[in-house]
Design an enzyme around this catalytic site. Structure first.
Site, mmCIF file in Angstrom:
data_model
loop_
_atom_site.group_PDB
_atom_site.id
_atom_site.type_symbol
_atom_site.label_atom_id
_atom_site.label_comp_id
_atom_site.label_asym_id
_atom_site.label_seq_id
_atom_site.Cartn_x
_atom_site.Cartn_y
_atom_site.Cartn_z
ATOM 1 N N HIS A 67 0.811 -1.219 0.000
ATOM 2 C CA HIS A 67 0.000 0.000 0.000
ATOM 3 C C HIS A 67 0.846 1.272 0.000
ATOM 4 O O HIS A 67 0.551 2.226 -0.721
ATOM 5 C CB HIS A 67 -0.932 -0.006 1.212
ATOM 6 C CG HIS A 67 -1.823 1.192 1.302
ATOM 7 N ND1 HIS A 67 -2.759 1.492 0.345
ATOM 8 C CD2 HIS A 67 -1.912 2.187 2.234
ATOM 9 C CE1 HIS A 67 -3.400 2.606 0.679
ATOM 10 N NE2 HIS A 67 -2.902 3.043 1.818
ATOM 11 N N ARG A 68 1.904 1.293 0.799
ATOM 12 C CA ARG A 68 2.745 2.487 0.890
ATOM 13 C C ARG A 68 3.947 2.358 -0.047
ATOM 14 O O ARG A 68 4.695 1.377 0.039
ATOM 15 C CB ARG A 68 3.218 2.694 2.325
ATOM 16 C CG ARG A 68 2.088 3.087 3.277
ATOM 17 C CD ARG A 68 2.552 3.274 4.711
ATOM 18 N NE ARG A 68 2.930 2.006 5.345
ATOM 19 C CZ ARG A 68 4.163 1.646 5.638
ATOM 20 N NH1 ARG A 68 5.187 2.444 5.338
ATOM 21 N NH2 ARG A 68 4.405 0.489 6.227
ATOM 22 N N GLY A 105 -8.716 -22.043 4.909
ATOM 23 C CA GLY A 105 -8.371 -23.276 5.604
ATOM 24 C C GLY A 105 -7.336 -23.018 6.680
ATOM 25 O O GLY A 105 -6.883 -21.891 6.871
ATOM 26 N N LYS A 142 -14.867 -18.402 12.613
ATOM 27 C CA LYS A 142 -13.846 -19.094 13.420
ATOM 28 C C LYS A 142 -12.952 -18.109 14.161
ATOM 29 O O LYS A 142 -12.434 -18.423 15.243
ATOM 30 C CB LYS A 142 -13.036 -20.051 12.539
ATOM 31 C CG LYS A 142 -12.256 -19.409 11.396
ATOM 32 C CD LYS A 142 -10.834 -19.041 11.767
ATOM 33 C CE LYS A 142 -10.128 -18.342 10.621
ATOM 34 N NZ LYS A 142 -8.727 -17.971 10.961
ATOM 35 N N ASN A 153 -6.050 -13.861 16.877
ATOM 36 C CA ASN A 153 -7.360 -13.760 17.518
ATOM 37 C C ASN A 153 -7.356 -14.434 18.889
ATOM 38 O O ASN A 153 -7.918 -13.908 19.850
ATOM 39 C CB ASN A 153 -8.418 -14.378 16.605
ATOM 40 C CG ASN A 153 -8.576 -13.588 15.323
ATOM 41 O OD1 ASN A 153 -9.137 -12.499 15.315
ATOM 42 N ND2 ASN A 153 -8.044 -14.121 14.222
ATOM 43 N N VAL A 201 -3.239 -7.357 12.073
ATOM 44 C CA VAL A 201 -4.674 -7.253 12.338
ATOM 45 C C VAL A 201 -5.235 -8.572 12.862
ATOM 46 O O VAL A 201 -4.948 -9.637 12.317
ATOM 47 C CB VAL A 201 -5.428 -6.845 11.054
ATOM 48 C CG1 VAL A 201 -6.939 -6.864 11.283
ATOM 49 C CG2 VAL A 201 -4.969 -5.466 10.589
ATOM 50 N N GLU A 211 -8.529 -10.223 12.751
ATOM 51 C CA GLU A 211 -9.776 -10.041 12.008
ATOM 52 C C GLU A 211 -11.022 -10.245 12.872
ATOM 53 O O GLU A 211 -12.070 -9.646 12.637
ATOM 54 C CB GLU A 211 -9.827 -11.016 10.826
ATOM 55 C CG GLU A 211 -8.847 -10.705 9.707
ATOM 56 C CD GLU A 211 -9.391 -9.671 8.725
ATOM 57 O OE1 GLU A 211 -10.283 -8.883 9.106
ATOM 58 O OE2 GLU A 211 -8.927 -9.652 7.584
#
EC number: 1.1.1.94
Length: 333
Positions: free
Chosen positions: A31-32, A136, A191, A256, A279, A281
């Site tokens: 992106h940058r 998966g 999940k 997570n 991140v 999610e």
């Protein structure tokens, strides 16, 4: 095949390297511009995947539009909440004959849409048969080291799924196919929420019984939502369902699960997220799926509990007590 990969995080980089090692010409978009230049100069992603060298046929670019125009396949590997704005960068490009492969696992918060639905909405010339999702149990940390991994490529078109299978399949990265993209995408999103709950059981000091309960009843929630929204019930028992659920709930690589552990230990969500390099999610997806479940009338108590702990500041012990003291039910309903 010439393949563009949008998103130079750990997973996007891992897949770009895997595809290049298989012989494809790969354009990895960051992106940058300054980050893209550093990746191309260093020939590795020191920030997100240190120690994995780039093959000669992998090039890092700063123009996603140009990369898409020149490629036959486009892999979208950005966080789910950034997918819409990312693909909008090439929404005016001709996509005739191209396949778009989503590898993000989430539900868009503002719309409640799955990732393939977002792609089809933002890219008006794209047909559903050109879209696939790859999902998966596949942590980048293991795939990048060449450790055995199995995933599923899903599309409404079996032909498209098989093209994706051929593009990605290697001796250590085994790709299965199916046509239940609804189930694959929903399972991949849910999940992550259940993994946060599993992490919370760790953080508060509960044992294996509690974690097994979260995984099993979380699978039931996943199944109810998938079936209500038209998915094949068998998908939940496959790689994108129970397979990814188990690895995300139990693995030390799971972001997570880590978020859940820290919440269970008493840290605030803002504090946890501010100190993470990548991140998780499941955080925003918990809100998106909670709202989606209410709109379609599906009971998802674990998802609701995670949402309330993360966004309504419900005390962890109170949320756990509320879950355990719900009205007794049949196991399958």
């Amino acid at each position: 095949m010439k393949i563009a990969v949008s998103g130079a995080g750990s997973w996007g980089t891992t897949l770009a390297v895997l595809l290049a090692n298989k012989g494809h010409e790969v354009l990895l978009w960051a992106h940058r511009p300054e980050f893209a230049a550093a990746l191309e100069s260093d020939r590795e992603n020191i920030r997100y995947l240190k120690g994995v060298r780039f093959p000669e046929n992998l090039h890092v670019v700063s123009s996603l539009r140009d990369a898409v125009i020149s490629s036959e396949m486009v892999v979208t590997a950005v966080p789910s909440q950034a997918l819409r704005e990312t693909v909008a960068m090439f929404s005016d490009c001709s996509l005739d004959g191209k396949i778009i492969v989503n590898v993000s696992k989430g539900i868009e918060l503002k719309s409640g849409k799955r990732m393939s639905e977002v792609l089809l909405e933002v890219l008006p010339t794209l047909h559903a048969s050109q879209v696939a999702t790859l999902s998966g149990p596949s942590h980048a940390e293991e795939v990048s080291k060449g450790q055995p991994t199995t995933v599923v490529a899903s599309s409404v078109s079996m032909g498209t799924a098989e093209i994706v299978q051929e593009a990605f399949h290697t001796g250590m990265f085994r790709v299965y196919v199916n046509t239940d993209i609804i189930g694959v995408e929903l399972a991949g999103a849910v999940k992550n929420i259940i993994a946060i709950a599993a992490g919370i059981t760790e953080g508060v000091g509960f044992g294996d019984n509690a974690k097994a309960a979260i995984i099993t009843r979380g699978l039931a929630e996943m199944s109810r939502l998938c079936i209500r929204l038209g998915a094949d019930p068998h998908t939940v028992s496959g790689l994108s369902g129970i397979g990814d659920l188990v690895v995300t709930c139990l693995s030390r690589h799971s972001r997570n699960r880590y978020v859940g552990e820290q919440i269970g230990a008493g840290r605030s969500l803002d504090d946890i997220v501010s100190q993470m390099n990548m991140v998780a999610e499941g955080v925003l997806t918990s809100k998106a799926v909670f709202e989606l479940s209410r709109s379609v009338g599906v009971e998802m108590p674990i998802t609701q509990a995670v949402y309330e702990m993360l966004f309504e500041h419900k005390p962890v012990q109170e949320a756990i007590l509320d879950l355990m003291n719900r009205e007794p039910k049949k196991e399958h309903y």
